[in-house]
Design a protein around this motif. Structure first.
Motif, PDB file in Angstrom:
ATOM      1  N   GLN A  57      45.783  29.245  13.866  1.00  0.00           N
ATOM      2  CA  GLN A  57      45.728  27.957  14.508  1.00  0.00           C
ATOM      3  C   GLN A  57      46.560  26.994  13.697  1.00  0.00           C
ATOM      4  O   GLN A  57      46.447  26.951  12.478  1.00  0.00           O
ATOM      5  CB  GLN A  57      44.272  27.518  14.497  1.00  0.00           C
ATOM      6  N   GLN A 114      31.112  18.826  25.657  1.00  0.00           N
ATOM      7  CA  GLN A 114      29.710  19.087  25.975  1.00  0.00           C
ATOM      8  C   GLN A 114      29.123  17.859  26.622  1.00  0.00           C
ATOM      9  O   GLN A 114      29.353  16.740  26.160  1.00  0.00           O
ATOM     10  CB  GLN A 114      28.966  19.393  24.665  1.00  0.00           C
ATOM     11  N   GLY A 116      25.689  15.875  27.377  1.00  0.00           N
ATOM     12  CA  GLY A 116      24.275  15.836  27.012  1.00  0.00           C
ATOM     13  C   GLY A 116      23.909  16.988  26.102  1.00  0.00           C
ATOM     14  O   GLY A 116      24.569  17.265  25.099  1.00  0.00           O
ATOM     15  N   ASN A 117      22.869  17.700  26.467  1.00  0.00           N
ATOM     16  CA  ASN A 117      22.373  18.852  25.727  1.00  0.00           C
ATOM     17  C   ASN A 117      23.293  20.054  25.787  1.00  0.00           C
ATOM     18  O   ASN A 117      23.050  21.046  25.128  1.00  0.00           O
ATOM     19  CB  ASN A 117      21.054  19.319  26.368  1.00  0.00           C
ATOM     20  N   GLY A 118      24.227  20.022  26.718  1.00  0.00           N
ATOM     21  CA  GLY A 118      25.058  21.204  26.929  1.00  0.00           C
ATOM     22  C   GLY A 118      24.485  22.061  28.041  1.00  0.00           C
ATOM     23  O   GLY A 118      25.147  22.953  28.557  1.00  0.00           O
ATOM     24  N   ARG A 122      28.944  23.077  28.815  1.00  0.00           N
ATOM     25  CA  ARG A 122      29.433  23.170  27.446  1.00  0.00           C
ATOM     26  C   ARG A 122      30.628  24.103  27.390  1.00  0.00           C
ATOM     27  O   ARG A 122      30.521  25.276  27.772  1.00  0.00           O
ATOM     28  CB  ARG A 122      28.349  23.690  26.499  1.00  0.00           C
ATOM     29  N   TRP A 124      33.011  25.676  24.591  1.00  0.00           N
ATOM     30  CA  TRP A 124      33.005  25.795  23.143  1.00  0.00           C
ATOM     31  C   TRP A 124      33.659  27.091  22.696  1.00  0.00           C
ATOM     32  O   TRP A 124      33.994  27.941  23.510  1.00  0.00           O
ATOM     33  CB  TRP A 124      31.575  25.699  22.603  1.00  0.00           C
ATOM     34  N   GLU A 125      33.813  27.212  21.382  1.00  0.00           N
ATOM     35  CA  GLU A 125      34.382  28.430  20.835  1.00  0.00           C
ATOM     36  C   GLU A 125      33.451  28.952  19.758  1.00  0.00           C
ATOM     37  O   GLU A 125      33.012  28.186  18.917  1.00  0.00           O
ATOM     38  CB  GLU A 125      35.761  28.160  20.224  1.00  0.00           C
ATOM     39  N   TYR A 299      24.936  25.953  29.389  1.00  0.00           N
ATOM     40  CA  TYR A 299      24.659  26.515  28.068  1.00  0.00           C
ATOM     41  C   TYR A 299      23.147  26.578  27.913  1.00  0.00           C
ATOM     42  O   TYR A 299      22.476  25.551  27.833  1.00  0.00           O
ATOM     43  CB  TYR A 299      25.291  25.631  26.989  1.00  0.00           C
ATOM     44  N   PRO A 301      20.836  28.451  25.484  1.00  0.00           N
ATOM     45  CA  PRO A 301      20.520  29.346  24.364  1.00  0.00           C
ATOM     46  C   PRO A 301      19.023  29.596  24.265  1.00  0.00           C
ATOM     47  O   PRO A 301      18.231  28.820  24.793  1.00  0.00           O
ATOM     48  CB  PRO A 301      20.995  28.537  23.160  1.00  0.00           C
TER      49      PRO A 301
ATOM     50  N   ASP B  88      24.005  22.769  17.337  1.00  0.00           N
ATOM     51  CA  ASP B  88      24.295  22.376  18.707  1.00  0.00           C
ATOM     52  C   ASP B  88      22.968  22.122  19.399  1.00  0.00           C
ATOM     53  O   ASP B  88      21.921  22.103  18.775  1.00  0.00           O
ATOM     54  CB  ASP B  88      25.141  23.439  19.408  1.00  0.00           C
ATOM     55  N   SER B  89      23.009  21.955  20.684  1.00  0.00           N
ATOM     56  CA  SER B  89      21.838  21.485  21.407  1.00  0.00           C
ATOM     57  C   SER B  89      20.623  22.356  21.183  1.00  0.00           C
ATOM     58  O   SER B  89      19.497  21.927  21.353  1.00  0.00           O
ATOM     59  CB  SER B  89      22.145  21.410  22.898  1.00  0.00           C
ATOM     60  N   THR B 112      27.994  17.977  17.014  1.00  0.00           N
ATOM     61  CA  THR B 112      27.332  18.896  17.929  1.00  0.00           C
ATOM     62  C   THR B 112      28.225  19.833  18.731  1.00  0.00           C
ATOM     63  O   THR B 112      27.732  20.833  19.229  1.00  0.00           O
ATOM     64  CB  THR B 112      26.446  18.145  18.937  1.00  0.00           C
ATOM     65  N   ASN B 113      29.492  19.528  18.905  1.00  0.00           N
ATOM     66  CA  ASN B 113      30.318  20.530  19.573  1.00  0.00           C
ATOM     67  C   ASN B 113      31.375  21.086  18.617  1.00  0.00           C
ATOM     68  O   ASN B 113      32.436  21.512  19.044  1.00  0.00           O
ATOM     69  CB  ASN B 113      30.950  20.006  20.872  1.00  0.00           C
ATOM     70  N   ASN B 114      31.029  21.077  17.309  1.00  0.00           N
ATOM     71  CA  ASN B 114      31.863  21.718  16.287  1.00  0.00           C
ATOM     72  C   ASN B 114      33.278  21.187  16.166  1.00  0.00           C
ATOM     73  O   ASN B 114      34.165  21.912  15.737  1.00  0.00           O
ATOM     74  CB  ASN B 114      31.949  23.250  16.510  1.00  0.00           C
ATOM     75  N   ARG B 118      35.847  22.761  13.556  1.00  0.00           N
ATOM     76  CA  ARG B 118      37.063  23.386  14.061  1.00  0.00           C
ATOM     77  C   ARG B 118      38.287  22.816  13.383  1.00  0.00           C
ATOM     78  O   ARG B 118      39.181  23.555  12.970  1.00  0.00           O
ATOM     79  CB  ARG B 118      37.171  23.159  15.570  1.00  0.00           C
TER      80      ARG B 118
END
Lengths: 547, 159
Positions: A57, A114, A116-118, A122, A124-125, A299, A301, B88-89, B112-114, B118
């Motif tokens: 990157q 994201q 809110g809470n996702g 969301r 993401w990586e 999302y 989890p 994260d959440s 929260t979203n890294n 990153r």
């Protein structure tokens, strides 16, 4: 062409050394494995036994602009258990240009975000899990005032190195109410979100081409107390399994999450309630339930304690938000809660002398009680008394005995549905009940040297029965360590040793780790999202360089 | 492919000279307010930025270890520690309870979203940086018992 490139790079180097607002930075990460046959595990390494996931990157920032490119290579093939779409490929995975000022922040290209809470959205990586569901398109954040901001997105979602054909659009808004109510001690904000997917339905009017989710939330924070609430409804949509649409009906979905917290110095309590009913959203309706966690928009989890040791990581929970209707099993989602309690004993108390800290965690997850009708519709309770999928109680006790020696004692009592742990239909196979005890001690010598040892034991009468585990790690300095570990499944008839030996070196911008041994098959979970890893034996190498 | 390698090696050699700086990002604090990450070490302020998460055992060990000396060290050298939670959440709601439950006195920032993780190229946590005037002068990833003393030695050098 070569000379032209060299000229550009030379000019860049001139600019970077002369001005302050320029910056070139990036990183290189390489995760590789060399697999080998292992008769004891019945593991035969595939012919292409060298696997590697690599990420390069590079970013260039100048003034208000920033940009970046990420190049990924999965040659000769991606590591075991990763999304097969990546096998044998090496390409530019993502790139972006961003410009921002005090009010606006605009990104073109691939972005992460994201709401809110996702739960509703969301992008993401996570390289360990092989997830990168970024959206390629346009993202605009606009801050109208201290109190109000808006984010809008539009684009297509990444799927391997391709893009899914569906277009995704969304808006998220956040309003801080402090100014309106003149709160002194209280922070109150509310938010609303919208996500829509337009996916071609090949003129089949029974399948909705436009599906959306709408969400609302509020966050209340007072220093000692906090209360958060988020609710989402998703339009009626088809349900699919393994790439095939499952029923003639359309079903809507809902998500609800409430979090409560209380804390003051030395004490913290946090509790979450969540209900997910047919709640998942993918950028391709046929990708529902895919085991590689790809193409997700929502999302969801697992809300359980992330475990830290070899044996406490064997029976882990994977969230079950799906609506499944088929002859073998019927379920509509999950409902449950998790609570955490943290306490540090007062320095003056008896236990405080040894800096005692305790942490207690409890979680319970079950099916939502539902009644399925012959016409594939169903009636559902708000909670009811559905099949229990998972229940655990964790206790962790940390002590520092003197300046050099400290210990951690962990105890876990878990009940998990066999379908969740091992696969197959949920709620009908019975449970696995296990107890795990872990003692860890660390002793610090001088000059950055230290020793760490862990003893652990798992008791269960189901599945593969008992295990014992040992880990010993020696730190030669703050940069270099070596370890040896073994998880011995002595209770099973195979009595397999899952041994592992290795080390790591980490200094400034470089980190290198190498290990050799047997990997237990099962779920590897990072942050509540799990990836299934097949049993394997071999060498693993991880390298990370930052510049 | 050869062209790519040439460009990469040249950029590497160029960047060896360019010092790392913190990216231009806003992170939130527990009550929702935004803080610019570049403001924490401006005007010669020394800041320690430590990326952690409530589920990361070595991160918690590091922050627990530093917390035993934090007050004492702050009296000797004027610095602030910003513990940036990459939760994260799934686990973010646990942050406040854990920080208070463990009696930490750090400034808590939420990533929260890294985004920060990153931009720093951090593939693993914990990652601890010492920053002054927005330049990263020390970087260490991972935790082993005693590394906190090396951290304070480096902080003293910047005084």
């Amino acid at each position: 062409m070569n000379r032209f490139l060299l000229l550009i790079v030379f000019l860049f180097s001139l600019i970077t050394t002369s001005q302050n607002t320029e910056n070139i930075f990036g990183s290189f990460e390489s995760n590789s494995q060399l697999l080998q046959d292992d008769n004891a595990l019945n593991f035969t390494s595939p012919e292409d036994n060298f696997r590697s996931n690599n990420y390069f990157q590079i970013n260039y920032d100048i003034g208000k602009f920033s940009s970046g490119i990420q190049y990924e290579s999965y040659l000769p093939n991606a590591m075991l258990g990763y999304y097969p779409e990546y096998d044998g490929k090496n390409e530019i995975g993502s790139y972006f240009i961003n410009v921002k000022n005090e009010k606006a922040d605009l990104t073109l290209g691939y972005f992460y975000e994201q709401f809110g809470n996702g739960l509703i959205f969301r992008a993401w990586e996570n390289r360990q899990l092989g997830i990168n569901n970024s959206i390629k398109g346009i993202k605009l954040n606009y801050t109208f005032s201290d109190s109000f901001s808006l984010t809008t997105i539009y684009g297509q979602q990444r799927n391997g190195f391709e893009l899914n054909e569906a277009t995704i659009q969304g808006i998220d808004s956040n309003l801080n109410l402090n100014k309106f109510f003149n709160f002194e001690e209280l922070d109150l904000s509310i938010g609303a979100s919208y996500i829509g997917r337009y996916q071609n339905n090949s003129a089949n009017t029974l399948i909705p081409a436009n599906v959306k989710s709408l969400g609302g939330r509020f966050n209340l924070y007072s220093g000692k107390f906090s209360l958060n609430f988020e609710a989402i409804i998703k339009d009626a949509d088809v349900i699919a399994n393994e790439g095939v649409i499952q029923s003639n009906k359309l079903y809507d979905g809902t998500a609800l999450q409430v979090d409560f917290g209380y804390s003051k110095k030395g004490l913290g309590l946090s509790s979450t309630f969540r209900r997910l009913e047919n709640f998942n959203f993918y950028s391709d309706r046929l990708a529902e339930g895919n085991i590689y966690n790809q193409q997700t928009i929502s999302y969801t989890p697992a809300l359980t304690k992330q475990q830290d040791y070899l044996l406490t990581n064997i029976y882990v929970y994977n969230a079950q938000p799906r609506l499944v209707i088929n002859p073998l099993e019927n379920r509509s989602g999950e409902v449950g809660s998790q609570t955490d309690f943290y306490y540090t004993f007062n320095k003056k108390s008896f236990l405080g002398k040894y800096k005692t800290k305790i942490a207690v965690n409890f979680s319970y997850w079950a099916a939502i009680e539902s009644n399925f009708n012959p016409d594939e519709s169903y009636d559902v309770e708000f909670i009811g008394n559905g099949n229990r999928y998972y229940r655990d109680i964790n206790l962790e006790l940390k002590n520092r005995w003197n300046k050099r020696f400290n210990t951690t004692l962990t105890m876990l009592d878990v009940v998990i549905d066999k379908g969740v742990a091992l696969g197959g239909p949920l709620g009908v196979q019975g449970d696995i009940k296990a107890k795990v005890g872990v003692i860890e001690g660390t002793y610090r010598y001088d000059n950055g040297k230290s020793s760490r040892a862990v003893i652990q034991h798992l008791w269960t009468k189901q599945d593969k029965k008992n295990w014992v585990g040992l880990v010993y790690e020696y730190n030669f300095s703050t940069s270099l360590n070596l370890f040896i570990a073994d998880g011995w499944n002595y209770g099973s008839s195979d009595k397999i040793h899952y041994y592992n030996v290795g080390g790591s070196y980490s200094k400034n911008n470089t980190r290198l780790s190498l290990n050799y041994g047997r990997q237990r098959g099962g779920l590897i979970c990072v942050g509540g999202v799990c990836r299934y890893v097949p049993e394997n034996t071999g060498i693993n190498l991880n390298l990370n360089l930052v510049f | 492919m050869k062209k790519l390698i040439t460009v990469i090696t040249i950029i590497f050699s160029v960047s060896v000279n360019s010092q790392s700086v913190l990216p231009d990002l806003n992170l939130t604090i527990l009550n929702g307010e935004e803080v610019s990450i570049r403001s924490i070490s401006s005007d010669d302020k020394i800041a320690v930025v430590s990326l952690w998460a409530t589920w990361c055992v070595p991160c918690i060990k590091e922050l627990d270890a530093i917390s035993e000396y934090y007050e004492e060290w702050k009296e000797e050298v004027d610095f602030e520690l910003y513990a940036v939670s990459t939760d994260d959440s799934r686990t973010i709601k646990r942050v406040n309870a854990m920080v208070n439950g463990k009696g930490w006195e750090y400034n808590i920032l939420l990533d929260t979203n890294n985004e920060l993780q990153r931009s720093l190229g951090a593939s693993t946590i914990p990652l601890t940086l010492i920053v002054k005037n927005n330049k990263i002068v020390y970087r260490h990833s991972g935790y082993s018992s005693g590394v906190e003393f090396e951290l304070f030695d480096k902080i003293k050098e910047l005084k």
